[in-house]
Design an enzyme around this catalytic site. Structure first.
Site, short mmCIF file in Angstrom:
data_model
loop_
_atom_site.label_atom_id
_atom_site.label_comp_id
_atom_site.label_asym_id
_atom_site.label_seq_id
_atom_site.Cartn_x
_atom_site.Cartn_y
_atom_site.Cartn_z
N GLY A 69 -10.81 -7.53 -1.24
CA GLY A 69 -11.07 -8.56 -0.24
C GLY A 69 -10.67 -9.93 -0.71
N ARG A 113 0.82 -1.22 0.00
CA ARG A 113 0.00 0.00 0.00
C ARG A 113 0.86 1.27 0.00
NH1 ARG A 113 -5.05 -1.86 3.89
NH2 ARG A 113 -6.05 -3.05 2.23
N GLY A 150 -14.59 -3.24 1.12
CA GLY A 150 -15.91 -2.66 1.40
C GLY A 150 -16.27 -1.59 0.38
N LYS A 198 -22.06 -15.15 1.97
CA LYS A 198 -23.45 -14.85 2.31
C LYS A 198 -24.23 -14.07 1.25
CE LYS A 198 -23.93 -13.58 6.78
NZ LYS A 198 -23.49 -12.64 7.85
P1 AMP Z 1 -17.10 -13.01 1.24
O1 AMP Z 1 -16.29 -12.27 2.28
O2 AMP Z 1 -18.57 -12.90 1.44
O3 AMP Z 1 -16.64 -12.70 -0.16
O4 AMP Z 1 -16.83 -14.53 1.50
C1 AMP Z 1 -15.57 -15.11 1.37
C2 AMP Z 1 -15.58 -16.39 2.11
O5 AMP Z 1 -16.58 -17.23 1.61
C3 AMP Z 1 -14.26 -17.13 1.98
O6 AMP Z 1 -13.63 -17.16 3.23
C4 AMP Z 1 -14.70 -18.53 1.54
O7 AMP Z 1 -14.05 -19.56 2.24
C5 AMP Z 1 -16.17 -18.54 1.88
N1 AMP Z 1 -16.90 -19.53 1.08
C6 AMP Z 1 -16.92 -19.64 -0.26
N2 AMP Z 1 -17.64 -20.71 -0.63
C7 AMP Z 1 -18.08 -21.30 0.49
C8 AMP Z 1 -18.85 -22.45 0.75
N3 AMP Z 1 -19.32 -23.20 -0.25
N4 AMP Z 1 -19.11 -22.77 2.02
C9 AMP Z 1 -18.64 -22.00 3.02
N5 AMP Z 1 -17.91 -20.88 2.85
C10 AMP Z 1 -17.62 -20.54 1.59
#
Ligand code: AMP
Length: 396
Positions: A353, A40, A376, A201
């Site tokens: 991220g 950074r 974010g 999620k």
């Molecule tokens: P996000 O921060 O919402 O982009 O989520 C990223 C996280 O989602 C990562 O740490 C992944 O390990 C998790 N992830 C992706 N696919 C799955 C899955 N099928 N089951 C559980 N966690 C998941």
């Protein structure tokens, strides 16, 4: 939202004092405080050099970590000043406070071509609360404000938005790159425009899906969030991630996409596991997932489906991994998507991220048009939200 903002190139900075908001929120060794990645700081150099070469005096500022208004010695920006000085090959004057006597005296004495760094902005609670007196005191040290910390533009803090009430505000080169590439992708994308969404999620990405349904030609959903959509389609998903309270939303989105003629692609097969563990044996399931298993990654047929959908795209944005890529056994789907993007020939944009980390970890970073530096912030960008740290900049 207008992304067409004046940049440092539009500002007359010669002989002026420039308050420059940087993103020096670097990772550090918890014990020694040593900077473990200076990426950074390196990224900030072009804007700083440009300003110094134009004859500006630069008052740089940043937050580091989450001191929440407390003076935490471990989170001092002193090591950043030292590293910045090495990278610039010139002295970086370090202030012992933010808007206190030391900072004010050093700012007043600062000469064209010189740079100083203020102490960690978040040592003062008024930074995150956007206190008007704090913002004014920061602004009073300078003649011009330049915003170059994209990772915080979604926050209305004193140093990201508040100061713009008192100073003419321009984007730095990093923020300008984010705005021009992502802004164009959303406002006037080269088509077909494909959005690839994954991660854990659905609830985190609802506004992204809502916004992209209005703009994209194809929406691809993978990762943990896909299972709520599969459930909505009537499939059994075993122990996979499920947000039961979002099933109706998922149904609505599938119907809305169909009505709008937006292709909406979901996994057709998955690598599953009996437990959430790096050592779990991958079991390939097509269609339904048995009760004792959970979906951990997209399967080969899905990879083919998704890879075909990005082939021939004009623009692709990607946010969120296709599976639990942190576990090697369940990283193949994410890796395949990274490769598909890299080989697509499209303008490819990866949100910050986890997806950015995945692309870097898997070695495709240099084949992607743009990897956003703000997690974010880039998510809120994709949501079409007004970003306070962008809205406050002067329009072109
Ligand atoms: P996000 O921060 O919402 O982009 O989520 C990223 C996280 O989602 C990562 O740490 C992944 O390990 C998790 N992830 C992706 N696919 C799955 C899955 N099928 N089951 C559980 N966690 C998941």
């Amino acid at each position: 939202m207008n992304y067409n903002k004046k940049t440092v190139y539009d500002a007359d900075v010669k002989g002026k004092k420039v308050l420059l908001r940087c993103d020096f929120n670097v990772p550090q060794n918890k014990e020694t405080g040593e900077i473990t990645s200076d990426k950074r700081i390196v990224a900030a150099i072009p804007t700083i050099k440009y300003l110094l070469e134009q004859g500006a005096a630069v008052i740089a500022c940043s937050h580091l970590g989450k001191p929440k208004g407390e003076w935490k010695t471990k989170l001092t920006l002193a090591p950043v000043a030292k590293r910045l000085s090495q990278l610039l090959g010139q002295d970086v004057i370090f202030a012992a406070d933010i808007i206190g006597e030391d900072a004010q005296a050093k700012a007043a004495a600062l000469q064209p071509g010189q740079i100083m760094l203020l102490e960690n902005l978040r040592f003062d609670i008024r930074e995150e609360k956007n206190g008007a007196d704090f913002a004014k005191a920061l602004a009073d040290m300078a003649d011009i404000f330049v915003s170059d910390a994209f990772g915080t533009v979604h926050r209305a803090h004193a140093s990201t938005a508040g100061v713009a009430a008192y100073l003419p505000a321009y984007s730095g080169l990093l923020v300008d790159k984010e705005l021009s590439i992502m802004g164009k992708a959303l406002d006037d994308p080269k088509r077909p425009f494909v959005a690839v969404l994954g991660g854990a999620k659905v609830s985190d990405k609802i506004n992204v899906i809502n916004n992209l349904l209005e703009k994209a030609d194809t929406i691809i959903i993978g990762g943990g969030m896909a299972y709520t959509f599969k459930k909505a389609q009537g499939y059994e998903i075993g122990n996979s991630l499920l947000e039961a309270d979002r099933i109706d939303y998922a149904k609505d989105m599938i119907a809305k996409a169909e009505a709008k003629g937006v292709k909406f692609l979901l996994p057709v097969d998955n690598f599953c596991a009996s437990e959430f563990s790096a050592d779990a044996e991958p079991v390939l399931c097509e269609g339904d997932i048995p009760a004792e298993l959970m979906g951990m990654d997209i399967g080969p047929k899905t990879v083919e489906l998704f890879a075909n959908a990005v082939k021939g795209a004009g623009t692709i944005v990607w946010n969120g991994p296709m599976g639990v890529f942190e576990f090697d056994r369940f990283a193949a789907g994410t890796k395949a998507m990274a490769q598909a993007l890299a080989e697509s020939g499209a303008i490819t944009i990866v949100g910050g991220g986890d997806s950015a980390a995945a692309v870097e970890k898997l070695g495709y970073a240099d084949k992607i048009t743009h990897i956003s530096t703000g997690g974010g912030a880039s998510l809120e960008f994709l949501e079409g939200k007004e970003l306070p740290g962008v809205a406050c900049l002067l329009d072109k």
